[in-house]
Design a protein around this motif. Structure first.
Motif, PDB file in Angstrom:
ATOM      1  N   GLN A   8      24.413 -27.537  16.136  1.00 54.33           N
ATOM      2  CA  GLN A   8      25.008 -26.645  17.271  1.00 54.33           C
ATOM      3  C   GLN A   8      24.676 -25.210  16.747  1.00 54.33           C
ATOM      4  O   GLN A   8      24.903 -24.665  15.498  1.00 54.33           O
ATOM      5  CB  GLN A   8      26.538 -26.666  17.612  1.00 54.33           C
ATOM      6  N   LEU A  14      15.475 -19.717  20.435  1.00 52.81           N
ATOM      7  CA  LEU A  14      15.303 -21.176  20.181  1.00 52.81           C
ATOM      8  C   LEU A  14      14.636 -21.550  19.115  1.00 52.81           C
ATOM      9  O   LEU A  14      15.009 -22.591  18.457  1.00 52.81           O
ATOM     10  CB  LEU A  14      14.507 -21.552  21.500  1.00 52.81           C
ATOM     11  N   TYR A  39      19.384 -33.510  23.358  1.00 49.92           N
ATOM     12  CA  TYR A  39      19.867 -31.995  23.329  1.00 49.92           C
ATOM     13  C   TYR A  39      20.344 -31.438  24.806  1.00 49.92           C
ATOM     14  O   TYR A  39      20.127 -31.836  25.576  1.00 49.92           O
ATOM     15  CB  TYR A  39      18.720 -31.019  22.814  1.00 49.92           C
ATOM     16  N   ALA A  41      21.364 -27.316  26.497  1.00 50.78           N
ATOM     17  CA  ALA A  41      21.548 -25.967  26.391  1.00 50.78           C
ATOM     18  C   ALA A  41      22.478 -25.381  27.229  1.00 50.78           C
ATOM     19  O   ALA A  41      22.378 -25.898  28.211  1.00 50.78           O
ATOM     20  CB  ALA A  41      20.160 -25.239  26.488  1.00 50.78           C
ATOM     21  N   THR A  52      22.306 -18.229  24.119  1.00 50.28           N
ATOM     22  CA  THR A  52      22.396 -19.476  24.271  1.00 50.28           C
ATOM     23  C   THR A  52      22.963 -20.678  23.488  1.00 50.28           C
ATOM     24  O   THR A  52      22.744 -20.158  22.355  1.00 50.28           O
ATOM     25  CB  THR A  52      20.952 -20.215  24.730  1.00 50.28           C
ATOM     26  N   TRP A  54      22.965 -23.855  21.880  1.00 49.63           N
ATOM     27  CA  TRP A  54      22.039 -25.139  21.832  1.00 49.63           C
ATOM     28  C   TRP A  54      22.911 -26.263  21.139  1.00 49.63           C
ATOM     29  O   TRP A  54      23.550 -25.855  19.864  1.00 49.63           O
ATOM     30  CB  TRP A  54      20.846 -24.798  21.233  1.00 49.63           C
TER      31      TRP A  54
END
Length: 66
Positions: A8, A14, A39, A41, A52, A54
């Motif tokens: 995380q 990204l 995954y 987002a 973001t 992730w």
């Protein structure tokens, strides 16, 4: 033995997140057989879509406990 590893990261980049997952895969390439990678987002603040959160889950088989 089937296992999971969860990653995380809250980042606008990204590539940083992908790097962490790829590093794990490279470091353990001889010891694991990847079954699946899932995954998601999530935009943490819709007013500032740059950040973001992730999340990735790597599902793998191994004989070496982690």
């Amino acid at each position: 033995m089937l296992q999971v590893k969860v990653f995380q990261e809250k980042t606008p980049n990204l590539e940083v997140f992908q790097g962490a997952v790829n590093q794990f895969l490279q470091e353990h390439a001889q010891d694991i057989k990847v079954i699946d990678i899932k995954y998601t987002a999530e935009v943490v603040n819709p007013n500032n879509a740059v950040w973001t959160k992730w999340t990735a889950m790597v599902i793998f088989e191994t004989e070496v406990p982690f």
